[in-house]
Every structure is written in structure tokens, then in C-alpha cells.
Design a protein around this motif. Structure first.
Motif, mmCIF file in Angstrom:
data_model
loop_
_atom_site.group_PDB
_atom_site.id
_atom_site.type_symbol
_atom_site.label_atom_id
_atom_site.label_comp_id
_atom_site.label_asym_id
_atom_site.label_seq_id
_atom_site.Cartn_x
_atom_site.Cartn_y
_atom_site.Cartn_z
ATOM 1 N N ALA A 180 0.704 -0.869 -0.458
ATOM 2 C CA ALA A 180 0.013 -0.056 0.139
ATOM 3 C C ALA A 180 0.624 1.206 0.137
ATOM 4 C CB ALA A 180 -0.988 0.002 1.169
ATOM 5 N N GLY A 181 1.909 1.212 -0.241
ATOM 6 C CA GLY A 181 2.944 2.283 -0.139
ATOM 7 C C GLY A 181 3.258 2.564 1.323
ATOM 8 N N ALA A 182 4.484 2.060 2.346
ATOM 9 C CA ALA A 182 5.067 2.051 3.389
ATOM 10 C C ALA A 182 6.399 2.054 3.279
ATOM 11 C CB ALA A 182 3.942 1.562 4.664
ATOM 12 N N TYR A 183 6.973 2.441 3.674
ATOM 13 C CA TYR A 183 8.816 2.637 3.540
ATOM 14 C C TYR A 183 8.829 1.572 4.046
ATOM 15 C CZ TYR A 183 13.209 3.142 4.904
ATOM 16 O OH TYR A 183 15.079 3.084 5.311
ATOM 17 N N ILE A 184 8.122 1.254 5.869
ATOM 18 C CA ILE A 184 8.646 0.042 6.648
ATOM 19 C C ILE A 184 8.021 -1.670 6.206
ATOM 20 C CG2 ILE A 184 6.025 -0.031 7.587
ATOM 21 C CD1 ILE A 184 9.721 0.154 9.785
ATOM 22 N N LYS A 194 -1.938 -7.667 7.759
ATOM 23 C CA LYS A 194 -1.917 -7.422 8.495
ATOM 24 C C LYS A 194 -1.285 -6.234 8.536
ATOM 25 C CE LYS A 194 -0.401 -11.187 10.567
ATOM 26 N NZ LYS A 194 -0.089 -12.222 11.537
ATOM 27 N N ARG A 195 -1.038 -4.818 10.071
ATOM 28 C CA ARG A 195 0.027 -4.303 9.442
ATOM 29 C C ARG A 195 1.138 -4.032 10.179
ATOM 30 N NH1 ARG A 195 -2.032 -0.003 14.116
ATOM 31 N NH2 ARG A 195 -4.036 1.024 13.442
ATOM 32 N N PRO A 196 2.191 -3.585 8.742
ATOM 33 C CA PRO A 196 3.312 -3.974 8.702
ATOM 34 C C PRO A 196 4.378 -3.278 9.533
ATOM 35 C CG PRO A 196 3.345 -1.624 7.122
ATOM 36 C CD PRO A 196 1.097 -2.485 8.132
ATOM 37 N N TYR A 197 4.275 -4.468 10.993
ATOM 38 C CA TYR A 197 4.575 -4.162 12.238
ATOM 39 C C TYR A 197 6.111 -4.730 12.306
ATOM 40 C CZ TYR A 197 1.384 -1.240 14.866
ATOM 41 O OH TYR A 197 0.638 -0.407 15.452
ATOM 42 N N GLU A 201 7.213 7.791 8.182
ATOM 43 C CA GLU A 201 6.929 6.227 7.709
ATOM 44 C C GLU A 201 7.281 5.789 9.364
ATOM 45 O OE1 GLU A 201 6.258 4.908 5.204
ATOM 46 O OE2 GLU A 201 6.419 7.691 3.868
ATOM 47 N N SER A 202 7.710 5.943 10.470
ATOM 48 C CA SER A 202 7.979 5.038 11.566
ATOM 49 C C SER A 202 6.565 4.406 11.939
ATOM 50 C CB SER A 202 7.914 5.937 12.460
ATOM 51 O OG SER A 202 8.536 5.376 13.882
ATOM 52 N N CYS A 203 6.820 3.553 11.962
ATOM 53 C CA CYS A 203 5.214 2.117 11.953
ATOM 54 C C CYS A 203 4.491 2.103 13.729
ATOM 55 C CB CYS A 203 5.698 0.911 11.840
ATOM 56 S SG CYS A 203 6.283 0.149 13.467
ATOM 57 N N GLY A 204 5.640 3.073 14.644
ATOM 58 C CA GLY A 204 5.040 3.699 15.981
ATOM 59 C C GLY A 204 5.425 2.060 16.767
ATOM 60 N N GLN A 205 5.624 1.745 16.734
ATOM 61 C CA GLN A 205 5.536 0.194 17.683
ATOM 62 C C GLN A 205 6.269 0.495 19.445
ATOM 63 O OE1 GLN A 205 5.256 -3.892 16.968
ATOM 64 N NE2 GLN A 205 6.274 -3.530 15.333
ATOM 65 N N CYS A 206 7.336 1.600 19.022
ATOM 66 C CA CYS A 206 8.865 1.256 19.105
ATOM 67 C C CYS A 206 8.873 2.258 19.772
ATOM 68 C CB CYS A 206 10.120 0.929 19.121
ATOM 69 S SG CYS A 206 10.239 -0.220 18.195
#
Ligand SMILES: Cc1cc2nc3c(=O)[nH]c(=O)nc-3n(C[C@H](O)[C@H](O)[C@H](O)COP(=O)(O)O)c2cc1C
Ligand code: SF4
Length: 471
Positions: free
Chosen positions: A180-184, A198-201, A369-374
Motif C-alpha cells: 500500500a506504499g509504506a517504507y516499513i 496485517k499492519r506492517p509491524y 514512516e515510523s510504524c510507531g511500535q517502539c
């Protein structure tokens, strides 16, 4: 004078070369696959036999091929880690996310020579007993996905894919999956999560090393587009012959994406280590030099997350003093010089560049682009981008240079799940270390201007900033 060496891009830009299978076949396409499928078991001295797939894996190890996606890890070694005893299916994923800013090489292969990738994948799958493989392609490349789907259909029609490939009893399917176009999603475990819907965590390693616990918790190989194309050439010429290309421990060729303030931006394939950074920037057959008679200011050597070099820098490489421009463009030299060749994307900046603005641009990207997990990555990347915004909008402070480094130093180093932590910190650490005077001067000038203004206009921004938290 250093020259291009076209192995992967041998045909891609030839006049009249098209991405369809007939054209590929006319140029020797799928001969390497036929050769791979026909390899007979080899008798070993101890009475055991080495199967065809095992011989291919051994040849890939002999070739010295290192991953072209970023980390430069040995492809043969990665394949050797695959858990072949789990009884679960083994999957192969081609990482076609190509999301590192400055990088535009994989799309050239997919658009212009898709069958080379498909052939490389089929051989890699055969070598690793894979029956189902995916190409995970960046969402922003709809044309690439269309071309690959057409190529897969053509390959299936010729029985290079599908059931009982060329009568050998080997079955394989390859599917294209659009991101879907996400760096992570370029990070291999984030990619796997995304492929699972799923979410790309990104997943934590250990235990989730793809070679053991990858897609659907099964052993999985993730390789870059260019890496997989190389496998076809290794089979065609033999691993030992392939290893003669390039330089020791830095074998084969690399496609370098050259961008920025140069006369001839574009992609150039070289033998690894056979051209220097200076040749790539200045030689007429590569970058052609800087525009408008400008002088070099900085070079990012391996995509936006690689540490920046300052013009005139000198390094100690294998005990010798080497100038930046004489630095061989290979995996090991760039690491020894304190950066990396990463995705082999060179971004050139001339002396008109506002280095603070350049870093602000890069940091905005990472904050987005940080996925936000950490927490260190999620918060830290945002603080960096906010502090840089202040500096680029007349609201900086002289101490912002130190403040930026303090934040950047506290993101990576085992505090995050994936290497994005490093990717967003390295630009900040290196830009500030090498151009600190520009950051300090900008912040000090802003302070002075505000002080003058506030003296005339009563308590203003200066006081508000002094009273506000650090971000
Ligand atoms: C944040 C992040 C983004 C990445 N993006 C890409 C990418 O776009 N394409 C790619 O091939 N590898 C990317 N990688 C590296 C992959 O995780 C993985 O190492 C690579 O696909 C392995 O292939 P290789 O061994 O053939 O290089 C990224 C890594 C990180 C940490
Ligand atoms: S380091 Fe950043 S991108 Fe990687 S998992 Fe943590 S929050 Fe996500």
C-alpha cells in the motif's frame, strides 16, 4: 577511466528490447533455468550425493553474492540458515518494495526485463525446495505489477512455472502482491506481516528470523530483486566465474542509482569496487560532474539512511589514507569509511545546498514512516523532525545541534524492534557531526533575530520557547 559493466542490465536499454517472453527467449532467456533443472546429483568422496538444488546453493555461496537490498548480507549464507527440517513449506519472497529514498534500480529491472527476475526467482525457488513464492511490489508501482503479472502468465504458458515444470516434476507458483506504499513494508518482517494481510509491524528478531519463522510462521527467504536476478547469472556462468567479477568479498556487479546535483543522474551498473565515488560523480560516462560549475559539498552514499560524507573527508582504509573521491564503491570500503553502500543510491549535494534543510527533509520522511511500535523510534523521529522544522522556520536555537544528536543517540542501539531506529538516526548524527557549524549558526541567528524583535515588542517567541518543553 572506470567503465560500466552490464550484467543485469545487459539488454534492458538496448534498442528494440521488450519485456515480453519472446524477446527474452531470443536473448537466451530461461537457458539458465533449463541448465539448473538438468543438474545431475554429484557423487561425493564420502559416498553421499549432492543433489542439483544443493549444488546450486553451493554455487551461490561460492559466488560470494551479497544482498543488494541494503545490508549486503551473504545470499548463500542466508539460504544456509533456512530450516529445511521443520516439515513446513518453505516460501520465497522477492522484496520489490524499493522504498529507500534515492533508489530507483529495481524498477528498471521489473519494467524492462521482468523475465530475468522471474527466471532468477524460479532457479532460487528450485534450489531451496520452494513451491510458492511472492513478489511484494511497492504500491506506487502499478505499472511494474502489471508487467510482472503479464510475465508470470507468459512463463506459465511456456511451462516455466506451474505444475511439472518442463517435465521435471517440479511445481512452482509465483504471485505478485502489491503493497500500500509504506517504507516499513521494505523491512523484511514488516513485509511478511503485510503479506499476511496485517499492519506492517516489524517482528522482533529473535525469535522471528524469516529463515525459521517467516511467512505464516514457516521458513522464508526474503531477497531483493537485483539479488535474485544475479542467481540466474551465477548458474549460467558458475559461482567461481561470477566471483571474478568485482573485487574480493565484493563480487559481481551493482546497479548504482545516482541522483542530486549532477549533470547525468541515472542508474549505472558497475563491477563492485571497480569505480570510486569520485569517478561515479565526475566521470563523463557516469554522473558527468556537478551542474553549473558548482563545488561538491556532501554525498550520501547508500540511500537516505546512510551516513553522509563531507567533501574533502579522508578515511583510513586497510591502513591507507584515502580521500572521499578515491573511495572504491563497494560494501566493505564504505563500512570502513563509517557509512554503507546500503541500497547503492548515491545522492550528491553541491555547495548551494542548505544542509539543515536537507536533513529536515530526510527527517520528515522518517517521522512520517515510523510504524510507531517502539517509543524511541515513534517519538524520537517526530522530535527530530519538529526540532529541524524549528530550525528551518526561523525558530531555532544554538543548542539545537546538540539537542538533535541527543535525541538521535537515544533511538538506536538495541532500543527498537527493527533497523528503522538506525535508519532515522544515522542521517542526523552524521549531518550534525560533519556540518555542526551550519546548525549552530542557523540556530544562533534565529535567536539573535528573536532577541532583537522581542526587545522592541515585549515578551514574545523567545520567552515562549524558553518556557516550553524541548519539543
Ligand atoms: C526500514 C527498512 C526498509 C527496507 N527497505 C527495503 C527495500 O525497500 N527493498 C529491499 O530489498 N530491502 C529493504 N530492506 C532490507 C530488507 O529488510 C532485507 O534485508 C532485504 O530485502 C534482504 O534482501 P537481500 O539480502 O537480497 O538484500 C529494508 C530494511 C529496513 C530496515
Ligand atoms: S524501529 Fe520504528 S519502524 Fe521499526 S518497529 Fe520500531 S517503531 Fe516500527
Amino acid at each position: 577511466m572506470a567503465q560500466e559493466y552490464k550484467l543485469i542490465l545487459k539488454h534492458a536499454d538496448e534498442p528494440g528490447y521488450t519485456p515480453d517472453i519472446e524477446c527474452y527467449l531470443r536473448h537466451g532467456g530461461y537457458d539458465a533455468l533449463k541448465k539448473a533443472l538438468a543438474i545431475q546429483p554429484k557423487d561425493l568422496a564420502d559416498g553421499k550425493k549432492l543433489s542439483g538444488p544443493e549444488q546450486i546453493r553451493q554455487d551461490v555461496m561460492t559466488s560470494g553474492l551479497r544482498g543488494r537490498g541494503g545490508a549486503g548480507f551473504s545470499c548463500g549464507l542466508k539460504w544456509s540458515f533456512v530450516d529445511r527440517k521443520s516439515g513446513k513449506p518453505i516460501y520465497l519472497i522477492c522484496n520489490a518494495d524499493e522504498s529507500e529514498p534515492g533508489t530507483f534500480k529495481d524498477r528498471q529491472i521489473m519494467h524492462k526485463d521482468p523475465h530475468q527476475l522471474i527466471e532468477g526467482m524460479i532457479i532460487s525457488c528450485f534450489a531451496n525446495d520452494v513451491k510458492l513464492a511472492y513478489i511484494y511490489i511497492r504500491g506506487e508501482m502499478p505499472e511494474g505489477a502489471k508487467i510482472l503479472n503479464r510475465a508470470i502468465k507468459e512463463a506459465r504458458e511456456k511451462n516455466f512455472l506451474g505444475k511439472n515444470i518442463l517435465g521435471t516434476g517440479y511445481d512452482l507458483e509465483i504471485y505478485v502482491h502489491r503493497g500500500a506504499g509504506a517504507y516499513i513494508c521494505g523491512e523484511e518482517t514488516g513485509l511478511i506481516e503485510s503479506l499476511e494481510g496485517k499492519r506492517p509491524y516489524p517482528r522482533i528478531k529473535p525469535p522471528y528470523f524469516p529463515a525459521v519463522l517467516g511467512l505464516w510462521m514457516c521458513p522464508t527467504i526474503v531477497n531483493n530483486v537485483e539479488t535474485l536476478c544475479n542467481v540466474k547469472h551465477i548458474v549460467a556462468m558458475g559461482g567461481a566465474e561470477f566471483a571474478k567479477l568485482g573485487t574480493p568479498n565484493n563480487t559481481g556487479t551493482r546497479i548504482v542509482s545516482l541522483s542530486g546535483h549532477i549533470k547525468r543522474p541515472g542508474y549505472y551498473e558497475i563491477e563492485v569496487g571497480k569505480a570510486t565515488i569520485g569517478q561515479l560523480i565526475f566521470d563523463a560516462n557516469f554522473g558527468g560532474g556537478l551542474r553549473d560549475g558548482r563545488k561538491l559539498k556532501a554525498v550520501i552514499p547508500g540511500g537516505s539512511s546512510a551516513k553522509v560524507f563531507k567533501a574533502g573527508e579522508k578515511f583510513k582504509i586497510k591502513g591507507k589514507d584515502v580521500d572521499l573521491l578515491d573511495l572504491p564503491y563497494d560494501f566493505d570500503s564504505l563500512i570502513q569509511a563509517g557509512s554503507m553502500s546500503g541500497s547503492s543510491a548515491i545522492i550528491v549535494m553541491d555547495d548551494s545546498t542548505d544542509i539543515v534543510e536537507a536533513l529536515a527533509n530526510i527527517s520528515d520522511f522518517y517521522a512520517h514512516e515510523s510504524c510507531g511500535q517502539c517509543t524511541p523510534c515513534r517519538e524520537g523521529s517526530l522530535w527530530l523532525s519538529k526540532a529541524l522544522h524549528r530550525l528551518t522556520h526561523g525558530e531555532g536555537r544554538a543548542q539545537d545541534a546538540d539537542y538533535l544528536v541527543k535525541i538521535a543517540d537515544n533511538i538506536p542501539g538495541g532500543r527498537t524492534i527493527c533497523a528503522f531506529g538506525e535508519a532515522c538516526s544515522w542521517p542526523v548524527q552524521s549531518f550534525v557531526a560533519k556540518f555542526k557549524d551550519e546548525f549552530v549558526a542557523k540556530g544562533a541567528a534565529d535567536e539573535e533575530r528573536r532577541t532583537k524583535k522581542s526587545k522592541g515588542a515585549g515578551p514574545g517567541l523567545e520567552m515562549k520557547l524558553a518556557a516550553s518543553p524541548q519539543h
